[in-house]
Every structure is written in structure tokens, then in C-alpha cells.
Design an enzyme around this catalytic site. Structure first.
Site, short mmCIF file in Angstrom:
data_model
loop_
_atom_site.label_atom_id
_atom_site.label_comp_id
_atom_site.label_asym_id
_atom_site.label_seq_id
_atom_site.Cartn_x
_atom_site.Cartn_y
_atom_site.Cartn_z
N LYS A 161 27.85 14.24 -5.12
CA LYS A 161 28.08 15.38 -6.01
C LYS A 161 28.12 16.69 -5.21
O LYS A 161 28.89 17.59 -5.51
CB LYS A 161 26.99 15.45 -7.08
CG LYS A 161 27.17 14.37 -8.15
CD LYS A 161 26.04 14.37 -9.16
CE LYS A 161 24.78 13.80 -8.57
NZ LYS A 161 23.82 13.29 -9.54
N SER B 106 24.07 9.32 -4.40
CA SER B 106 24.27 9.95 -5.70
C SER B 106 24.26 11.47 -5.56
O SER B 106 25.18 12.17 -6.01
CB SER B 106 23.16 9.48 -6.65
OG SER B 106 23.12 10.27 -7.81
N HIS C 4 19.92 22.02 -4.06
CA HIS C 4 19.71 20.89 -4.96
C HIS C 4 18.32 20.30 -4.79
O HIS C 4 17.83 20.16 -3.70
CB HIS C 4 20.76 19.81 -4.69
CG HIS C 4 20.86 18.81 -5.79
ND1 HIS C 4 21.65 18.99 -6.90
CD2 HIS C 4 20.22 17.63 -5.99
CE1 HIS C 4 21.51 17.96 -7.71
NE2 HIS C 4 20.65 17.12 -7.18
N1 URA Z 1 19.22 12.82 -8.78
C1 URA Z 1 20.48 12.35 -8.73
O1 URA Z 1 21.43 13.08 -8.96
N2 URA Z 1 20.68 11.07 -8.42
C2 URA Z 1 19.67 10.23 -8.14
O2 URA Z 1 19.92 9.08 -7.85
C3 URA Z 1 18.35 10.71 -8.21
C4 URA Z 1 18.16 12.03 -8.52
#
Ligand code: URA
Ligand code: CA
Length: 441
Positions: A187, A183, A82
Site C-alpha cells: 500500500k 500488506s 504508517h
Molecule cells: N496493517 C496492515 O495494513 N496490514 C497488516 O497485515 C497488518 C496491519
């Protein structure tokens, strides 16, 4: 518990408990806590920050706000990758096929572009027929059969983040470490992979503008991942200039294909090789960086990485011929060439501004609901440190609308700085952060 008391607590700089954070995330996801209270809280977090344990608890609550993907039917150690978000960051399209060609199963959930940053899903959708929303069964089957699949996040993956990110986007509370870390990591944890390689971008075109902030973000994300029982490493890489040459959706698909065919831009390839080496190590396919790089180089030279990319595209309904015959991809009507006025060196390519220019040409979204022009974008024929002879093309702008082109062009010109003196090439990889510490380069 009352939300107003929790806002006040954070406003006054106190630490929220695990139970309080769980109450907030549950209530907000369910719609019991309104946006106005949540935005007051995020602004209080913006100014007061969050401790490591608050950030970890927030991440875990958000990860559990929906379903945790079950990838146990996929054989092998699944490694996710990521990026914290950059301009022209074509890495996933190159790296994921290369890692898969070396035997690392990749089940990746990607996002869309917003603002000056691009998103892998949009890029993939410039391939005719390509589907980025697969059912969970299809996703798992594709990874088992082909070795890789890249899809959009499912609706029920970390729904708290979906809501919260949209709120942060319009309340100027995106660029704060605990909220970015939670955040992204919520995920990743909900995505179900066994191990995670993070590309933490630093510089003008990234959320983290300076090295110290990028390092803090990398460290907290690694801690969160490891404490959730997943091997996690972070690599801090440069985002002062866009990565590679292409900015834009179909342009970046072409760039990825060219790179996988061995004709890529060195900086993009170097970042892919570095991140990829850790994907292979975490997947248990290589023991050392050298061994991993040599495997990735073989996958590049033999063309097996490119073949994997084609297989993935075909398995997801896309036309693999478009990866050889680029005329099958969306193509802009106007190609405007910017030429060197004299012999010069490129001394700066301001990433954020170039990302915004590409967005204004149609390559990105100013707001979540904007429709993208997949063919628009910018090709940087020269990167920082490159020399250009008088009249040589330094940048090509791809557009479909003359008026938009004319509006954006002055800002593109302003983002390109030149010098008569020789300019050093900037550093690309700054540091590696693992549970064992920091290695600087
Ligand atoms: N990417 C994300 O998924 N969340 C964020 O807060 C910043 C970048
Ligand atoms: Ca690129």
C-alpha cells in the site's frame, strides 16, 4: 502453473519464485484463484514463513495489482507515515499537521479500525462534515494548497491486499511477518510517496508481541522500501499500554487538538516528535534530529500545527469550529468514572484488552461491516507509573448503552493493574532501523 502445486511447494517449505508469486497475486486479484486455495496458501506461509526475496516479490506484485498513485504534481518530497497498528494511536492526527506546518507536504492514505486497533479515517469522520474520500485531483490540489490531506485508500490501490487482508482476518493468518510487511508496504509503494516513516508497534496491543519480532518486521519493511527506491526508516515504539490518554474516535480527535494546543500527554507527543523528526529529515527540511525537533517544537508553540489541522479539516468539508468547541463532536450520554479505592500507582494498562473493551463499547469493529459509535471509548486519566490518591478518577468510560457498559466494565477493571509500590514509567522508543543499521535507545 497450477495453484495446487504452489500450495504444496510452500507446504513443504520450498521457496516460491518471482513468477510463481506474480501468478498467484494476479490470479487471486482477478478472481481466478478461489479463496479456499488462497487460504490454504496463507496458512502454509504462516507455518513455513517466507524468505526476504519472496516477501519483496510478494510486496511488489501486490503493489502492482492496481494503480500506483501519481503524486508527481505535488511539489517537494512527499513523506508518508504508517503505523503497524495499535490502541489509541492518535499520532497521525498530531504528527501530520506538525510536519506540514514545517513545510513537509503530506499526502496520506489511511485505513479504518479493525478489532482492538483504531483507524485514522474513523477518527476523522467524527468531525462533522469531514470527507475522507476525495478524488485524486482533489487530493493532489489539497496537498498543494493546504500542505496536507488524509484520505482513505482508493478502490484501485493494491486491490490484492484488500482481498487478502479480508481473507487473513477470518482465517487466523494476520499476525505473520511476511504477510504484514507485504500488506503494509504494498500500500505504501502504491500510495506514491517518495519516502516512508514506519511506526512499528511492539507489545501487548500490537501484532508483534516481542521486540525481536518487531525488529524483524522493521528490518524487512525498510529493506523492501529501500529496494523500491524510497528512503524508508522504521521506529520501534511501545504498545504495552495505549498511547496517550484517549481511546475512541471523537475522544482521540479532542486529544489530538489538545496536543496540538500544547496540552497533550507526554508519551503521545514524544512519539510524534520522534517520528516527525524523521519525516522532516527525509523531506529534506532538516539535517539532524535536533534541528527537526526544534522546528516541530516551534510549530507546536506557535500554534501553526493546530492551524494546519484546521485548514485540512476545512478543505475536506469538515467543520473546523468543532476543533475548538468540542460540544460539536459526537458526545456520549454516559460518562462512568472509575476511582482509586486507595492511594495507588498504576502498574499496567493492558492495551489489547482495553482496545477490545473500547470496541465492545462501540468505538471499533469486530467485523469489517460493523457500524461505529463515534462517541464511545475510554479515557485513561492516569498512565502506567502515575500516582492516584484515594477517590481520584483513574479512568472514564464513555458509552451510550447502559447494558453494554455493564457488560464491558468488569473487563476494563481487569485491564487496569495497580500497586502500592512506586512503578517506573515504561520505555517508549526502543529502536530506529534505517538502511545503515539499528540504533537502540
Ligand atoms: N496493517 C496492515 O495494513 N496490514 C497488516 O497485515 C497488518 C496491519
Ligand atoms: Ca490516544
Amino acid at each position: 502453473m497450477r495453484m495446487v502445486d504452489l500450495i504444496k511447494k510452500k507446504r513443504d517449505g520450498q521457496e516460491l519464485s518471482k513468477e510463481e508469486i506474480e501468478y498467484i497475486i494476479k490470479g487471486y486479484t482477478a478472481g481466478d484463484i478461489p479463496d479456499y486455495q488462497m487460504s490454504a496458501l496463507t496458512m502454509a506461509i504462516y507455518f513455513r514463513g517466507m524468505s526476504e526475496s519472496e516477501t519483496t516479490n510478494l510486496t511488489l506484485s501486490m503493489a502492482r495489482s492496481g494503480e500506483i498513485a501519481d503524486l508527481s504534481a505535488i511539489n517537494g518530497i512527499k513523506v508518508d507515515k504508517h503505523s503497524t497498528g495499535g490502541v489509541a494511536d492518535t499520532t497521525t492526527l498530531v504528527l501530520v499537521p506538525l510536519a506540514a506546518a514545517c513545510g513537509a507536504p503530506v499526502a496520506k492514505m489511511s485505513g479504518r479500525g479493525l478489532g482492538h486497533t483504531g483507524g485514522t479515517l474513523d477518527k476523522l469522520e467524527s468531525i462533522p462534515g469531514m470527507r475522507v474520500s476525495l478524488s485524486m485531483d482533489e487530493f493532489v490540489n489539497n496537498v498543494n494548497n493546504v500542505g496536507l490531506a488524509v484520505i482513505g485508500q482508493t478502490e484501485d490501490l493494491a486491490p490484492a491486499d484488500k482481498k487478502l487482508y479480508a481473507l487473513r482476518d477470518v482465517t487466523a493468518t494476520v499476525d505473520i511477518i511476511p504477510l504484514i510487511a507485504s500488506s503494509i508496504m504494498s500500500k505504501k509503494l502504491a500510495g506514491g510517496s517518495d519516502a516512508i516513516v514506519l511506526d512499528v508497534k511492539v507489545g501487548d496491543g500490537a501484532f508483534m508481541k516481542d521486540y525481536d519480532s518487531a525488529l524483524k518486521l522493521a528490518e524487512i519493511m525498510v529493506k523492501i522500501g529501500e529496494s523500491a527506491g524510497k528512503r524508508t526508516v522504521a521506529v520501534i515504539t511501545d504498545m504495552n499500554q495505549p498511547l496517550g490518554l484517549a481511546i475512541g474516535n471523537s475522544l482521540e480527535v479532542i486529544e489530538a487538538c489538545e496536543t496540538l494546543k500544547g496540552r497533550g500527554c507526554k508519551d503521545l507527543l514524544d512519539v510524534c516528535m520522534f517520528l516527525g523528526s524523521y519525516m522532516l529529515m527525509l523531506a529534506g527540511i532538516a539535517r539532524t534530529r535536533e534541528e527537526a525537533v526544534s522546528k516541530l517544537e516551534s510549530a507546536l508553540k506557535s500554534g501553526s500545527g493546530f492551524k494546519k489541522f484546521k485548514e485540512m479539516v476545512k478543505a475536506q468539508g469538515g467543520n473546523p469550529e468543532a476543533l475548538d468547541d468540542y460540544s460539536l463532536l459526537p458526545e456520549a450520554k454516559i460518562k462512568y468514572e472509575i476511582k482509586a479505592e486507595k492511594d495507588l500507582y498504576i502498574s499496567a494498562l493492558h492495551a489489547e484488552e482495553l482496545g477490545l473493551c473500547a470496541m465492545r463499547l462501540g468505538a471499533g469493529r469486530a467485523t469489517k461491516d460493523d457500524v461505529i459509535d463515534l462517541s464511545a471509548g475510554i479515557m485513561l486519566n492516569k498512565k502506567v507509573g502515575d500516582f492516584a490518591h484515594k477517590d481520584e478518577v483513574i479512568t472514564t468510560v464513555y458509552a451510550n448503552d447502559e447494558q453494554r457498559l455493564n457488560e464491558v466494565l468488569p473487563d476494563i477493571l481487569n485491564s487496569i493493574e495497580t500497586s502500592e509500590e512506586m512503578v517506573e514509567r515504561p520505555r517508549l522508543i526502543y529502536a530506529l532501523v534505517t538502511r545503515d543499521g539499528i540504533e537502540s535507545f
